[in-house]
Design a protein around this motif. Structure first.
Motif, short mmCIF file in Angstrom:
data_model
loop_
_atom_site.label_atom_id
_atom_site.label_comp_id
_atom_site.label_asym_id
_atom_site.label_seq_id
_atom_site.Cartn_x
_atom_site.Cartn_y
_atom_site.Cartn_z
N ALA A 59 2.79 2.34 -1.36
CA ALA A 59 3.36 1.02 -1.06
C ALA A 59 2.88 0.52 0.30
O ALA A 59 2.51 -0.65 0.43
N ARG A 60 2.87 1.40 1.31
CA ARG A 60 2.38 0.98 2.64
C ARG A 60 0.90 0.62 2.58
O ARG A 60 0.46 -0.36 3.17
N GLU A 61 0.15 1.43 1.83
CA GLU A 61 -1.30 1.21 1.72
C GLU A 61 -1.62 -0.14 1.08
O GLU A 61 -2.44 -0.89 1.57
N ILE A 62 -0.94 -0.47 -0.02
CA ILE A 62 -1.30 -1.69 -0.76
C ILE A 62 -0.65 -2.95 -0.21
O ILE A 62 -1.03 -4.04 -0.60
N THR A 63 0.31 -2.79 0.69
CA THR A 63 0.90 -3.98 1.32
C THR A 63 0.45 -4.13 2.77
O THR A 63 0.84 -5.09 3.43
N GLY A 64 -0.37 -3.21 3.25
CA GLY A 64 -0.89 -3.29 4.61
C GLY A 64 -1.82 -4.47 4.76
O GLY A 64 -2.05 -5.23 3.82
N PRO A 65 -2.41 -4.61 5.93
CA PRO A 65 -3.24 -5.79 6.21
C PRO A 65 -4.37 -6.00 5.20
O PRO A 65 -4.69 -7.14 4.85
N ASP A 66 -4.99 -4.92 4.72
CA ASP A 66 -6.12 -5.06 3.80
C ASP A 66 -5.77 -4.69 2.36
O ASP A 66 -6.60 -4.82 1.47
N GLY A 67 -4.57 -4.20 2.14
CA GLY A 67 -4.19 -3.68 0.82
C GLY A 67 -4.37 -4.64 -0.33
O GLY A 67 -5.02 -4.32 -1.33
N PRO A 68 -3.81 -5.85 -0.24
CA PRO A 68 -3.98 -6.78 -1.36
C PRO A 68 -5.45 -7.11 -1.63
O PRO A 68 -5.86 -7.20 -2.78
N ALA A 69 -6.25 -7.25 -0.58
CA ALA A 69 -7.67 -7.56 -0.77
C ALA A 69 -8.37 -6.42 -1.52
O ALA A 69 -9.16 -6.67 -2.43
N TYR A 82 1.57 -2.16 -8.11
CA TYR A 82 0.33 -2.91 -8.10
C TYR A 82 0.55 -4.33 -8.63
O TYR A 82 0.05 -5.30 -8.05
N ILE A 83 1.28 -4.46 -9.72
CA ILE A 83 1.54 -5.78 -10.31
C ILE A 83 2.29 -6.67 -9.33
O ILE A 83 1.94 -7.84 -9.15
N ARG A 84 3.29 -6.12 -8.67
CA ARG A 84 4.04 -6.92 -7.69
C ARG A 84 3.14 -7.44 -6.58
O ARG A 84 3.28 -8.57 -6.15
N VAL A 85 2.24 -6.58 -6.09
CA VAL A 85 1.35 -7.00 -5.01
C VAL A 85 0.31 -8.00 -5.52
O VAL A 85 0.07 -9.04 -4.89
N LEU A 86 -0.30 -7.71 -6.65
CA LEU A 86 -1.35 -8.59 -7.18
C LEU A 86 -0.83 -9.99 -7.49
O LEU A 86 -1.55 -10.97 -7.30
N PHE A 87 0.42 -10.08 -7.95
CA PHE A 87 0.96 -11.38 -8.35
C PHE A 87 1.98 -11.95 -7.36
O PHE A 87 2.66 -12.92 -7.67
N GLY A 88 2.07 -11.33 -6.18
CA GLY A 88 2.96 -11.85 -5.14
C GLY A 88 4.41 -11.92 -5.58
O GLY A 88 5.08 -12.92 -5.34
N MET A 89 4.89 -10.87 -6.22
CA MET A 89 6.23 -10.87 -6.80
C MET A 89 7.28 -10.21 -5.92
O MET A 89 8.18 -9.55 -6.42
N PRO A 104 8.62 -8.17 -2.12
CA PRO A 104 8.27 -7.00 -1.30
C PRO A 104 8.50 -5.69 -2.05
O PRO A 104 9.28 -5.63 -2.99
N LEU A 105 7.80 -4.68 -1.59
CA LEU A 105 8.01 -3.32 -2.10
C LEU A 105 8.96 -2.62 -1.13
O LEU A 105 8.54 -1.88 -0.25
N THR A 106 10.24 -2.89 -1.30
CA THR A 106 11.23 -2.29 -0.42
C THR A 106 11.36 -0.80 -0.72
O THR A 106 11.05 -0.35 -1.84
N PRO A 107 11.83 -0.02 0.25
CA PRO A 107 12.05 1.41 -0.03
C PRO A 107 12.99 1.62 -1.22
O PRO A 107 12.78 2.55 -2.01
N GLU A 108 13.99 0.77 -1.35
CA GLU A 108 14.93 0.91 -2.47
C GLU A 108 14.22 0.68 -3.81
O GLU A 108 14.47 1.40 -4.78
#
Length: 188
Positions: free
Chosen positions: A96-106, A165-172, A174-178
């Motif tokens: 989650a940290r990796e794919i939401t970090g500064p370059d993750g979505p790209a 991945y779907i949440r990040v790709l489609f801007g759905m 945040p990926l909260t810890p919960e």
């Protein structure tokens, strides 16, 4: 008479060029998206000659594939908390940290885009999936060795990683810890 080849040093100029080119690719994808830049633009941003990129990577798709795989390889080591639940929660939080970090979505968008670019793109996609599966399998095998019941690697991909991945790709959202812990809880 044998000519002695100079020893290649790890690091040095070659490593700097590689890092600069990877950074340039990631920035350009983040700014413009896949397919909206050329090798020349990557070279200019990285401060190298086009010929350096062609000589080292051959083409843009091979370079892009390497960028995606390098990001996956750079991920933190597989967690070993002593339990499958702990390992999966830690691993999922890392992803989650990796794919939401500064370059993750790209990088995620790049991985998806590459899979539709022909044979080289499919090879990159398959290499990415193979590496992610190998990482998971290591963790799952360790859990089985401890006597725990563990899902297969595709179960983790389907029920934990794919929703993130779907949440990040489609801007759905945040990926909260919960949210991330809930994905692991539902799998287990």
């Amino acid at each position: 008479m044998n000519e002695r080849q100079p020893a290649r040093r790890p690091g040095g100029r070659s490593a700097r060029v590689g890092a600069d080119v990877h950074r340039a690719v990631t920035e350009l994808i983040g700014e413009r998206g896949y397919g909206a830049f050329t090798v020349g633009e990557v070279a200019a941003r990285a401060g190298v000659a086009d010929s350096s990129i062609y000589r080292r990577w051959g083409n843009l798709e091979a370079l892009l594939s390497e960028v995606v795989l390098a990001r996956l390889d750079a991920q933190s080591p597989m967690p070993d908390t002593g339990s499958l639940a702990g390992d999966l929660r830690t691993y999922a939080a890392q992803v989650a940290r990796e794919i939401t970090g500064p370059d993750g979505p790209a990088v995620l968008h790049l991985a998806v885009a590459l899979s539709g670019t022909g044979e080289k793109g499919r090879q990159a996609r398959d290499a990415l999936r193979t590496e992610r599966t190998r990482q998971l399998q290591t963790m799952l095998d360790r859990a089985r060795d401890r006597g725990e019941q563990a899902p297969d690697a595709f179960g983790v991909l389907d029920h934990v990683l794919a929703p993130m991945y779907i949440r990040v790709l489609f801007g759905m959202g945040p990926l909260t810890p919960e949210y991330v812990d809930g994905l692991v809880d539902r799998l287990l």
